[in-house]
Design a protein around this motif. Structure first.
Motif: not given
Length: 330
Positions: A88, A91, A136-138, A140-141, A144, A292, A328-329
């Motif tokens: 996390f 992200w 931030f876009s979720p 990509t979480l 990661l 990342r 960042h995401g």
């Protein structure tokens, strides 16, 4: 006897501004759970204690098992949550309290606490305190988190060490920021297989792109202007000073004019930053950006192969496009 439903949960330090999300088969972000407080006194848990139990969103892992197997399953799920919270941070490096609740459910959505574990909490960097994770876009979480778990459970020291140095740095920086920065730089050094400053700077620039901006945009829309090329050598210089117990010289301790864009926000000045603080923050963000990159581009297997990875790092093909959004995401 039907299977027992167990769940491990840990609170997020910031509210989750996106829709609820499933990160893996058993892993999801949920709203505040309901706990059965009949055994609260046994665990010495108090709802007013630092507000942790009142956090609005939690990371949760669920499983079913036999009653006699619940301790083992909850232990595995606790480890999964700990690795996931490190992912996390890739992200959004917003920190972590380090508390994990192992629970069971008895036919309802109310959870009974079976055990409570405490890991060392994660540091929240100076710039991270100004982030808005709503930007931030979720999407990509999940990648990661899955990649972090894969890296930490691999059998390759070359793959494991950068993640472990990231975590050790986050834990150490809570009490000693310089020591945290040293550990983040060791993580970069391990990933880049550099061992000296010129190769460290060259490989970091090749991995991320020399013109890549390391700092994400803050809540006000400000984006620090510092690129990988601006700070790569300085990060290693600071590492040498700290590692060898030398004085951090005056030029590192002097205040700087913190640069950011766009110019229209110049009236929102960032005060109190020194060159040393810039390099410490850059070490963290560079390690995050590097990991990342490795996960997003499917390079984890290559990292484990020394010759293959170093050949890739030293090839011109690994140079990224400039101004890539590394930390960042997006």
């Amino acid at each position: 006897m039907p299977p027992l439903h167990v769940a491990a949960l840990t609170p997020l330090r910031v509210p989750w501004p996106h829709a609820p999300i499933t990160l893996a088969d058993s892993l999801r972000i949920v709203e505040t759970p309901r706990f059965d407080e009949k055994n609260w006194g046994f665990w010495n848990l108090r709802r007013t204690e630092e507000g942790v139990l009142e956090r609005t969103h939690w990371l949760r892992a669920d499983a079913e098992c036999e009653w006699h197997d619940r301790d083992r399953v909850l232990s595995e799920m606790t480890g999964l949550l700990r690795s996931s919270m490190l992912g996390f941070q890739l992200w959004a490096p917003v920190g972590w309290d380090g508390i994990i609740f192992g629970t069971r459910a008895a036919g309802s959505d109310v959870l009974t606490v079976e055990n409570v574990s405490f890991a060392a909490p994660y540091f929240v960097s100076h710039w991270a305190r100004m982030l808005d994770i709503g930007k931030f876009s979720p999407d990509t979480l999940p990648v990661l988190i899955e990649g972090t778990v894969q890296g930490l459970t691999s059998h390759s020291v070359r793959s494991i060490n950068p993640f472990q140095f990231l975590e050790l740095g986050l834990q150490t920086a809570v009490n000693h920021e310089r020591a945290g920065a040293l550990l983040w730089t060791l993580g970069l050094d391990a990933l880049l297989a550099a061992e000296r400053q010129d190769r460290f700077a060259a490989r970091l620039k090749r991995l991320l792109g020399p013109e890549t901006l390391l700092f994400p945009e803050d809540f006000a829309g400000r984006r620090p202007v510092y690129t990988v090329a601006d700070v790569a050598s300085g990060i290693y210089d600071l590492r040498n000073l700290i590692a060898h117990g030398k004085e951090v010289v005056a030029e590192y301790r002097e205040r700087i004019k913190f640069g950011f864009a766009p110019p229209s926000l110049a009236h929102l000045a960032v005060e109190g930053w020194t060159y040393e603080l810039l390099l410490r923050e850059s070490a963290l963000l560079a390690l995050i950006a590097a990991l990342r990159k490795v996960l997003a581009d499917g390079l984890l297997a290559a990292v484990a192969e020394k010759k293959t990875w170093e050949r890739w790092l030293d090839s011109s093909a690994s140079t990224n496009q400039s101004r890539h959004h590394a930390s960042h995401g997006e």
